[in-house]
Design a protein around this motif. Structure first.
Motif, PDB file in Angstrom:
ATOM      1  N   ALA A 164       0.846  -1.191   0.000  1.00 26.21           N
ATOM      2  CA  ALA A 164       0.000   0.000   0.000  1.00 26.21           C
ATOM      3  C   ALA A 164       0.879   1.238   0.000  1.00 26.21           C
ATOM      4  O   ALA A 164       1.959   1.252   0.606  1.00 26.21           O
ATOM      5  CB  ALA A 164      -0.912  -0.001   1.224  1.00 26.21           C
ATOM      6  N   TRP A 165       0.433   2.251  -0.709  1.00 26.68           N
ATOM      7  CA  TRP A 165       1.174   3.506  -0.825  1.00 26.68           C
ATOM      8  C   TRP A 165       0.259   4.691  -0.577  1.00 26.68           C
ATOM      9  O   TRP A 165      -0.953   4.613  -0.772  1.00 26.68           O
ATOM     10  CB  TRP A 165       1.795   3.628  -2.224  1.00 26.68           C
ATOM     11  N   TYR A 166       0.875   5.777  -0.182  1.00 15.74           N
ATOM     12  CA  TYR A 166       0.144   7.022   0.098  1.00 15.74           C
ATOM     13  C   TYR A 166       0.138   7.891  -1.151  1.00 15.74           C
ATOM     14  O   TYR A 166       1.188   8.307  -1.633  1.00 15.74           O
ATOM     15  CB  TYR A 166       0.824   7.747   1.259  1.00 15.74           C
ATOM     16  N   VAL A 167      -1.049   8.157  -1.694  1.00 13.41           N
ATOM     17  CA  VAL A 167      -1.215   9.034  -2.862  1.00 13.41           C
ATOM     18  C   VAL A 167      -2.366   9.996  -2.540  1.00 13.41           C
ATOM     19  O   VAL A 167      -3.532   9.659  -2.728  1.00 13.41           O
ATOM     20  CB  VAL A 167      -1.535   8.240  -4.147  1.00 13.41           C
ATOM     21  N   PRO A 168      -2.055  11.181  -2.035  1.00 14.97           N
ATOM     22  CA  PRO A 168      -3.117  12.096  -1.605  1.00 14.97           C
ATOM     23  C   PRO A 168      -3.851  12.744  -2.770  1.00 14.97           C
ATOM     24  O   PRO A 168      -3.371  12.756  -3.907  1.00 14.97           O
ATOM     25  CB  PRO A 168      -2.355  13.153  -0.803  1.00 14.97           C
ATOM     26  N   HIS A 169      -5.011  13.275  -2.473  1.00 16.17           N
ATOM     27  CA  HIS A 169      -5.714  14.113  -3.435  1.00 16.17           C
ATOM     28  C   HIS A 169      -4.903  15.393  -3.658  1.00 16.17           C
ATOM     29  O   HIS A 169      -4.126  15.816  -2.798  1.00 16.17           O
ATOM     30  CB  HIS A 169      -7.092  14.515  -2.895  1.00 16.17           C
ATOM     31  N   GLY A 170      -5.132  16.015  -4.807  1.00 13.44           N
ATOM     32  CA  GLY A 170      -4.540  17.319  -5.078  1.00 13.44           C
ATOM     33  C   GLY A 170      -5.629  18.329  -5.384  1.00 13.44           C
ATOM     34  O   GLY A 170      -6.713  17.954  -5.836  1.00 13.44           O
ATOM     35  N   VAL A 171      -5.356  19.589  -5.146  1.00 12.76           N
ATOM     36  CA  VAL A 171      -6.297  20.652  -5.495  1.00 12.76           C
ATOM     37  C   VAL A 171      -5.574  21.687  -6.352  1.00 12.76           C
ATOM     38  O   VAL A 171      -4.354  21.841  -6.260  1.00 12.76           O
ATOM     39  CB  VAL A 171      -6.908  21.335  -4.253  1.00 12.76           C
ATOM     40  N   ARG A 172      -6.320  22.373  -7.167  1.00  7.18           N
ATOM     41  CA  ARG A 172      -5.754  23.398  -8.031  1.00  7.18           C
ATOM     42  C   ARG A 172      -5.564  24.672  -7.210  1.00  7.18           C
ATOM     43  O   ARG A 172      -6.508  25.439  -7.023  1.00  7.18           O
ATOM     44  CB  ARG A 172      -6.688  23.649  -9.220  1.00  7.18           C
ATOM     45  N   THR A 173      -4.367  24.887  -6.731  1.00  4.75           N
ATOM     46  CA  THR A 173      -4.136  26.068  -5.897  1.00  4.75           C
ATOM     47  C   THR A 173      -4.048  27.358  -6.712  1.00  4.75           C
ATOM     48  O   THR A 173      -3.951  28.443  -6.147  1.00  4.75           O
ATOM     49  CB  THR A 173      -2.854  25.906  -5.055  1.00  4.75           C
ATOM     50  N   ASP A 174      -4.089  27.206  -8.059  1.00  8.95           N
ATOM     51  CA  ASP A 174      -4.208  28.410  -8.883  1.00  8.95           C
ATOM     52  C   ASP A 174      -5.669  28.818  -9.030  1.00  8.95           C
ATOM     53  O   ASP A 174      -5.969  29.990  -9.266  1.00  8.95           O
ATOM     54  CB  ASP A 174      -3.573  28.193 -10.260  1.00  8.95           C
ATOM     55  N   LEU A 175      -6.585  27.853  -8.871  1.00 10.29           N
ATOM     56  CA  LEU A 175      -8.017  28.156  -8.902  1.00 10.29           C
ATOM     57  C   LEU A 175      -8.547  28.470  -7.511  1.00 10.29           C
ATOM     58  O   LEU A 175      -9.379  29.360  -7.341  1.00 10.29           O
ATOM     59  CB  LEU A 175      -8.797  26.971  -9.495  1.00 10.29           C
ATOM     60  N   PHE A 176      -8.083  27.712  -6.533  1.00 14.75           N
ATOM     61  CA  PHE A 176      -8.440  27.982  -5.139  1.00 14.75           C
ATOM     62  C   PHE A 176      -7.315  28.808  -4.547  1.00 14.75           C
ATOM     63  O   PHE A 176      -6.277  28.289  -4.123  1.00 14.75           O
ATOM     64  CB  PHE A 176      -8.666  26.670  -4.380  1.00 14.75           C
ATOM     65  N   THR A 177      -7.543  30.112  -4.505  1.00 14.35           N
ATOM     66  CA  THR A 177      -6.480  31.053  -4.154  1.00 14.35           C
ATOM     67  C   THR A 177      -7.092  32.293  -3.526  1.00 14.35           C
ATOM     68  O   THR A 177      -8.260  32.621  -3.788  1.00 14.35           O
ATOM     69  CB  THR A 177      -5.672  31.419  -5.422  1.00 14.35           C
ATOM     70  N   PRO A 178      -6.359  32.999  -2.679  1.00 16.13           N
ATOM     71  CA  PRO A 178      -6.915  34.201  -2.041  1.00 16.13           C
ATOM     72  C   PRO A 178      -7.257  35.285  -3.063  1.00 16.13           C
ATOM     73  O   PRO A 178      -6.503  35.549  -3.996  1.00 16.13           O
ATOM     74  CB  PRO A 178      -5.774  34.661  -1.114  1.00 16.13           C
ATOM     75  N   ILE A 179      -8.436  35.892  -2.879  1.00 19.97           N
ATOM     76  CA  ILE A 179      -8.863  37.040  -3.678  1.00 19.97           C
ATOM     77  C   ILE A 179      -9.420  38.088  -2.717  1.00 19.97           C
ATOM     78  O   ILE A 179      -9.490  37.857  -1.498  1.00 19.97           O
ATOM     79  CB  ILE A 179      -9.926  36.660  -4.723  1.00 19.97           C
ATOM     80  N   ASP A 180      -9.814  39.226  -3.235  1.00 20.56           N
ATOM     81  CA  ASP A 180     -10.357  40.288  -2.399  1.00 20.56           C
ATOM     82  C   ASP A 180     -11.628  39.803  -1.697  1.00 20.56           C
ATOM     83  O   ASP A 180     -12.585  39.354  -2.354  1.00 20.56           O
ATOM     84  CB  ASP A 180     -10.676  41.516  -3.253  1.00 20.56           C
ATOM     85  N   ARG A 181     -11.669  39.877  -0.382  1.00 16.16           N
ATOM     86  CA  ARG A 181     -12.784  39.307   0.391  1.00 16.16           C
ATOM     87  C   ARG A 181     -14.065  40.103   0.211  1.00 16.16           C
ATOM     88  O   ARG A 181     -15.167  39.540   0.202  1.00 16.16           O
ATOM     89  CB  ARG A 181     -12.401  39.204   1.864  1.00 16.16           C
ATOM     90  N   GLU A 182     -13.953  41.415   0.087  1.00 15.72           N
ATOM     91  CA  GLU A 182     -15.159  42.218  -0.121  1.00 15.72           C
ATOM     92  C   GLU A 182     -15.808  41.869  -1.468  1.00 15.72           C
ATOM     93  O   GLU A 182     -17.036  41.768  -1.569  1.00 15.72           O
ATOM     94  CB  GLU A 182     -14.820  43.710  -0.073  1.00 15.72           C
TER      95      GLU A 182
END
Length: 256
Positions: A37-55
């Protein structure tokens, strides 16, 4: 689940190789005697999920710019709710007694489909005013109108993201939220324990777990525990260092 459910283990014994989505999962498999068994985590698109202006993000979701906002992305599936949605709503009904302008954005299908519950009825049962809870329309969810950019706006709009699950194989929204710069509240159980880089873990007593139909255990998270976590997060609202820490932690799960 903890440990790995017997039927899962029996099926995986027939496989030449197995990958686990979390370090927790890998540990459970190896404890069950599955060594290939091996560890293969999920990945997320950190270019799509990224901080933007909160207001701007709050404007896109039609949320008050000065309110305290808690977000949750969860499947309304099964009974009892593995995501502890009823317990979250009960805790929220008490939280807003002293934080009257707070808003919970519950991104879940409100209809009793897939064995879930009627969230509108639960909201009404606990007497939560419309101004204090926002549930996306069922039609938009059904047709897939909410793309990653919309969820990114949602995560950015929140002061904190909460997912008090009974157990997770991974917990993708927790990483998405942190990639967007949002601190998180997660259950300190199964895979969730390793996914909290910026935020708080709800501790689980070893005697406060429940056996399921898969003959393994998941955590019971009470409304009282959720309420305490919400209050702790509220006291730390506006902590930009914690938001930066959440983003930094999520970068290790970048899809590349």
């Amino acid at each position: 689940h903890c440990p790995a459910p017997p039927q899962v283990v029996n099926n995986l014994r027939a496989c030449k190789a197995v990958w686990a989505m979390s370090r927790f999962g890998l540990r459970m498999l190896r404890d069950a005697g599955i060594t290939d068994a091996w560890y293969v985590p999920h990945g997320v698109r950190t270019d799509l999920f990224t901080p933007i202006d909160r207001e701007y993000a709050r404007h896109k979701w039609d949320l008050p710019k000065d309110a305290y906002i808690v977000t949750c992305v969860a499947a309304n599936k099964g009974y009892p709710s593995r995501k502890h949605i009823p317990q979250l709503l009960k805790a929220w009904s008490v939280f807003i007694r002293t934080h009257k302008d707070a808003v919970l954005v519950l991104h879940a299908d409100p209809r009793p489909r897939m064995g879930g519950m009627d969230l509108y009825r639960i909201i009404k049962f606990y007497g939560i005013p419309d101004k204090n809870v926002h549930v996306p329309g069922a039609y938009a969810l059904q047709v897939g109108a909410h793309e990653p950019k919309h969820l990114n706006e949602l995560y950015n709009a929140g002061d904190v993201f909460i997912l008090p699950s009974a157990g997770e194989g991974f917990g993708i929204p927790a990483v998405e939220a942190q990639a967007s710069g949002s601190p998180v509240i997660l259950t300190d159980y199964t895979a969730q324990s390793e996914l909290c880089g910026g935020g708080w873990l709800i501790k689980v007593d070893e005697m406060d777990t429940e056996i399921t139909l898969q003959y393994a255990e998941q955590a019971h998270v009470s409304a009282g525990q959720i309420l305490k976590a919400l209050e702790t997060a509220y006291e730390a609202r506006g902590d930009e260092k914690r938001r930066a820490l959440a983003r930094e932690f999520a970068l290790q799960y970048d899809a590349k």
